[in-house]
Scaffold this active site. Structure first.
Site, PDB file in Angstrom:
ATOM      1  N   LYS A  83       0.834  -1.204   0.000  1.00  0.00           N
ATOM      2  CA  LYS A  83       0.000   0.000   0.000  1.00  0.00           C
ATOM      3  C   LYS A  83       0.876   1.264   0.000  1.00  0.00           C
ATOM      4  O   LYS A  83       2.086   1.186   0.208  1.00  0.00           O
ATOM      5  CB  LYS A  83      -0.952  -0.033   1.203  1.00  0.00           C
ATOM      6  CG  LYS A  83      -1.883  -1.256   1.216  1.00  0.00           C
ATOM      7  CD  LYS A  83      -2.928  -1.192   0.137  1.00  0.00           C
ATOM      8  CE  LYS A  83      -3.700  -2.443  -0.182  1.00  0.00           C
ATOM      9  NZ  LYS A  83      -4.161  -3.356   0.788  1.00  0.00           N
TER      10      LYS A  83
HETATM   11  C1  PLP Z   1      -5.429  -4.345   1.069  1.00  0.00           C
HETATM   12  C2  PLP Z   1      -6.900  -4.162   1.094  1.00  0.00           C
HETATM   13  C3  PLP Z   1      -7.686  -4.530   2.201  1.00  0.00           C
HETATM   14  C4  PLP Z   1      -7.161  -5.340   3.355  1.00  0.00           C
HETATM   15  O1  PLP Z   1      -6.100  -4.756   3.982  1.00  0.00           O
HETATM   16  P1  PLP Z   1      -5.218  -5.582   5.028  1.00  0.00           P
HETATM   17  O2  PLP Z   1      -4.512  -4.497   5.769  1.00  0.00           O
HETATM   18  O3  PLP Z   1      -4.302  -6.433   4.219  1.00  0.00           O
HETATM   19  O4  PLP Z   1      -6.136  -6.379   5.886  1.00  0.00           O
HETATM   20  C5  PLP Z   1      -9.035  -4.223   2.189  1.00  0.00           C
HETATM   21  N1  PLP Z   1      -9.596  -3.613   1.136  1.00  0.00           N
HETATM   22  C6  PLP Z   1      -8.882  -3.272   0.046  1.00  0.00           C
HETATM   23  C7  PLP Z   1      -9.567  -2.585  -1.075  1.00  0.00           C
HETATM   24  C8  PLP Z   1      -7.516  -3.543  -0.021  1.00  0.00           C
HETATM   25  O5  PLP Z   1      -6.821  -3.219  -1.114  1.00  0.00           O
END
Ligand code: PLP
Length: 315
Positions: free
Chosen positions: A175
């Site tokens: 991210k």
């Molecule tokens: C990465 C992601 C999540 C989950 O995030 P985590 O921190 O890995 O639990 C949820 N929604 C979207 C759209 C994502 O890209």
């Protein structure tokens, strides 16, 4: 991933403090995240999946309720709803130029069981929040923003994540703001913030840190809570990453514009390349739509051979 000596130093600082979880560094990370997103409360959690689960629980979503969510999103968005015993109603996205949830499709799914809408700011590009908030207000529905792609993004000067009742961010390794694992819940509502705070730590009325500081000597358990906390090392990494977030998003914008420029006229679909005024996206991923005649797997393989990672958002 932009990790350098600053993150190493931040992590070491976290280690040297000898207080390993939910302490002053986490509080500082939360405070600074809230300020930079202009939202009243920011609460650190283990990841965005649990952030979404807490958001659903804090809003009282449970068995018998329906939650409207986009059909194009990561699986965690809707798993969070299912964890509570509620069910999901899918809404379509707007179309190939705009891969976010369609307000008209949301409207067509609203019925007396509908309790909330979850939107997902695909790629860090804003959903149609004016129309969605108007629909929600008209029907008395709650709004959760899955802002996993959207730290530092805004629409008309208001941060994504701060438009609805609760916003959820992810700090997973891929991210825009990475701590390995991690997440944040944001809200302007004091009652929701208190509920999330309690549920992320076993429904207990005080934290180890409060007791260490002499603010409390015992605790009560007032809710069926979880251990969804974040630790100090990750918060230390998060603070360093947060301070780079806006300049890194600006750099992503420059690169995105270059790609759009180069790919225009090639027959490759470029979603969001004509986004509206007032949008400040996070440019989390660079989405393209291949012409149907071109085999996707062949393309992915050729990109891999050129050293460029691609992935399908979402199978
Ligand atoms: C990465 C992601 C999540 C989950 O995030 P985590 O921190 O890995 O639990 C949820 N929604 C979207 C759209 C994502 O890209």
């Amino acid at each position: 991933l932009d990790y350098g000596i600053e993150e190493e130093q931040g992590g070491v600082q976290g280690l040297r403090s000898r207080w390993l979880t939910m302490g002053p560094i986490t509080q500082e990370f939360e405070r600074e995240f809230a300020i930079r997103h202009n939202v009243k409360h920011a609460l650190g959690v283990s990841n965005a999946t649990v952030a979404l689960h807490l958001a659903c629980l804090a809003l009282g979503i449970g068995p018998g309720d329906e939650v409207i969510a986009p059909s194009l999103t990561f699986v965690a968005t809707t798993n969070a709803v299912l964890y509570t015993g509620a069910s999901v109603k899918f809404a379509e996205i707007i179309g190939p130029d705009e891969l976010t949830i369609s307000p008209e499709s949301i409207a067509s799914q609203i019925n007396p069981r509908t309790k909330a809408i979850i939107v997902m700011h695909y790629g860090g590009y804003p959903c149609r929040m004016h129309e969605i908030m108007a629909l929600a207000n008209q029907h008395g529905l709650k709004v959760i923003e899955d802002a996993a792609h959207a730290p530092g993004a805004s629409l008309n000067g208001q941060a994504l994540g701060a438009w609805g009742d609760i916003g959820c961010f992810s700090f997973f390794s891929n991210k825009n703001l990475s701590t390995g694992e991690g997440g944040m819940v944001v809200t302007n509502d004091d009652t929701l913030a208190e509920k999330v705070k309690s549920l992320r730590s076993h429904g207990m009325t005080s934290l180890t840190w409060d007791r260490h500081k002499g603010h409390a000597y015992s605790y009560d358990v007032v809710d069926l809570g979880f251990n969804y906390r974040i630790d100090e090392i990750r918060s230390a990494l998060g603070l360093v990453q947060l301070r780079k977030l806006f300049s890194n998003n600006a750099r992503r914008e420059v690169i995105t514009q270059m790609y759009w420029h180069s790919l225009t006229g090639t027959g490759v679909g470029l979603p969001f390349s004509r986004y509206g005024e007032g949008c400040k996206p996070a440019y989390h991923i660079f989405p393209i739509l291949l012409p149907e005649s071109k085999a996707r797997l062949v393309f992915i393989d050729a990109m891999r051979q050129a050293g460029i990672q691609t992935s399908i958002h979402y199978p």
